[in-house]
Design a protein around this motif. Structure first.
Motif, PDB file in Angstrom:
ATOM      1  N   GLU A   1       0.837  -1.206   0.000  1.00 51.83           N
ATOM      2  CA  GLU A   1       0.000   0.000   0.000  1.00 51.83           C
ATOM      3  C   GLU A   1       0.871   1.254   0.000  1.00 51.83           C
TER       4      GLU A   1
ATOM      5  N   TYR B   1       2.279   1.711  -3.493  1.00 49.30           N
ATOM      6  CA  TYR B   1       1.280   2.258  -4.409  1.00 49.30           C
ATOM      7  C   TYR B   1       1.072   3.753  -4.169  1.00 49.30           C
ATOM      8  N   LYS B   2       1.015   4.154  -2.913  1.00 50.92           N
ATOM      9  CA  LYS B   2       0.850   5.575  -2.594  1.00 50.92           C
ATOM     10  C   LYS B   2       2.033   6.379  -3.130  1.00 50.92           C
TER      11      LYS B   2
ATOM     12  N   LYS C   1      -9.884   4.479  -5.367  1.00 50.76           N
ATOM     13  CA  LYS C   1      -9.936   4.162  -3.930  1.00 50.76           C
ATOM     14  C   LYS C   1      -8.679   4.664  -3.226  1.00 50.76           C
ATOM     15  N   ARG C   2      -7.527   4.436  -3.833  1.00 52.31           N
ATOM     16  CA  ARG C   2      -6.267   4.884  -3.227  1.00 52.31           C
ATOM     17  C   ARG C   2      -6.172   6.403  -3.213  1.00 52.31           C
TER      18      ARG C   2
ATOM     19  N   LYS D   1      -8.194   7.703  -0.369  1.00 48.23           N
ATOM     20  CA  LYS D   1      -7.470   7.563   0.898  1.00 48.23           C
ATOM     21  C   LYS D   1      -6.434   8.672   1.051  1.00 48.23           C
TER      22      LYS D   1
END
Length: 100
Positions: free
Chosen positions: A39, A42-43, A74-75, A78
């Protein structure tokens, strides 16, 4: 004699069950660590792309990162909640840019 054998079997089964439980817990923790690491990766990729190309559409980001558009959205949401990116809407078109 028979009672001792049954007690021995019960003890061995309890030890096996405890070991199995511990191995599942260790594996779960390892998977959780890996998921957190992915995660973060990916960020970082999304943030790097937005640094290079600010005001990008969700589709452009998903094509560059070769991921599903819904997953990228979705990311990005966030990251928006975390205060890292800003969503700019023009009608039906969403553009994203970093908050500096």
């Amino acid at each position: 004699m028979l009672i001792n054998a049954v007690a021995d079997i019960d003890r061995k089964q309890a030890i096996f069950t405890e070991e199995k439980k511990n191995s599942y817990e260790t594996r779960r923790k390892g998977l959780k660590r890996e998921q957190t690491k992915l995660e973060q990766q990916y960020k970082d990729e999304i943030i790097d792309f937005l640094r290079k190309k600010p005001r990008s559409k969700t589709t452009e980001i998903s094509k560059y990162l070769d991921n599903e558009r819904s997953l990228i959205f979705k990311r990005l949401r966030k990251l928006e909640v975390d205060g890292v990116v800003l969503r700019i809407a023009n009608g039906n078109i969403l553009r994203w840019e970093l908050i500096k």
